[in-house]
Design a protein around this motif. Sequence first.
Motif, short mmCIF file in Angstrom:
data_model
loop_
_atom_site.label_atom_id
_atom_site.label_comp_id
_atom_site.label_asym_id
_atom_site.label_seq_id
_atom_site.Cartn_x
_atom_site.Cartn_y
_atom_site.Cartn_z
N ASP A 164 0.83 -1.21 0.00
CA ASP A 164 0.00 0.00 0.00
C ASP A 164 0.86 1.26 0.00
N ALA A 168 0.98 4.07 -2.96
CA ALA A 168 0.63 5.45 -2.62
C ALA A 168 1.65 6.44 -3.17
N LYS A 183 -4.79 1.82 -9.36
CA LYS A 183 -4.11 1.29 -8.19
C LYS A 183 -4.93 0.23 -7.47
#
Length: 260
Positions: A164, A168, A183
Motif C-alpha cells: 500500500d 501510494a 491502483k
Amino acid sequence: MHAKHQPDTVLDRRDWIAGLEKGLGLLEAFNETNPRMNATEAAQRCSLTRTAARRYLLTLAHLGYVSTDGKLFWLTPRVLRLGQSFLESARLPRIVQPFLQRVTAGTSETAYLSVMDGDDIVYIARNGPVRAMNTGYVLGGRVPAQVTAAGLLLLSERTTAERDAWLAQRELKTYTTHTITRKDSLRTTLAHIRSQGWAVSEQQLELNYRGIAVPLRDRNGDAVAALSVTMPMGHEATQDAVDRVVPVLRETAQAMRNLI
C-alpha cells in the motif's frame, strides 16, 4: 527530479561521502528521455546548483564516464563497466546458468533471473533464444516492476502495508492498452499473486507477449529473486501456458534453494 535509490542500510554520518552520492546520482540521471543534458538540466534533475553539477560532470568526463561538446553531456560506454563488474563478481548470476538452461530445455522459452532495484526489475541472468522484442528483456536490462511477471511477483512478496505504501507513492504509467493503471486493480492483482505463489503478466509492457514468474527463495524462505520466462502469446491460452511452465519453474526454483 531524479528519484534517489533508497539505501538498504543506515550509514553513520561520519562515513558519508556526499560527493560520491552526487556523482553517482548524475550518472543515473541520464535516461531515454534525457540522453543528453547541459549542466542546468542535470542540476535540476539532481537538486544541485548549476556550478556544482558542471564540476561533477567535468570530473566524470575526465574519468571517461561522460563525454561533452562543451555544452551538452552524455554517457560513454565506460559506464557499462559498473554493471559488468556486478555480473562478473556477484555469486548469484554465476551459479544459476545451469538452472536457467533447465528451464529453457523444459519449456522451450527464454528464461530469466531478475531482482528488484528501486522501482525496477533488473535482469541479471538469462538463457535461451533472443526474441525480437522492443523493450528491456536483455541481460542487465531494467523494466518497471509493475508491468512484468517478475516484478509483480516480487512486489506481491511484500506485506500488505508495504504494498500500500509503495502504491501510494507511485504513478502507474501506461505502456499498452492492457497496462494496469488503476491502483485498486493492481492492489487486487498483487494480493492474488501472493496467495497463488506465481505471477502472469500479459501485454502489460509489450503487445502479444506473456511473462510467467515464480519466486526464488533462500534458506530462510525469503524471496531474493524471481525466476521467469517470456514468450510470444500466439494461440496458447493463459491456463495452458501456466500449466506447461509453472511446474518447471517451481521445480527449478526448489532445486536452487540450497545454493543461495
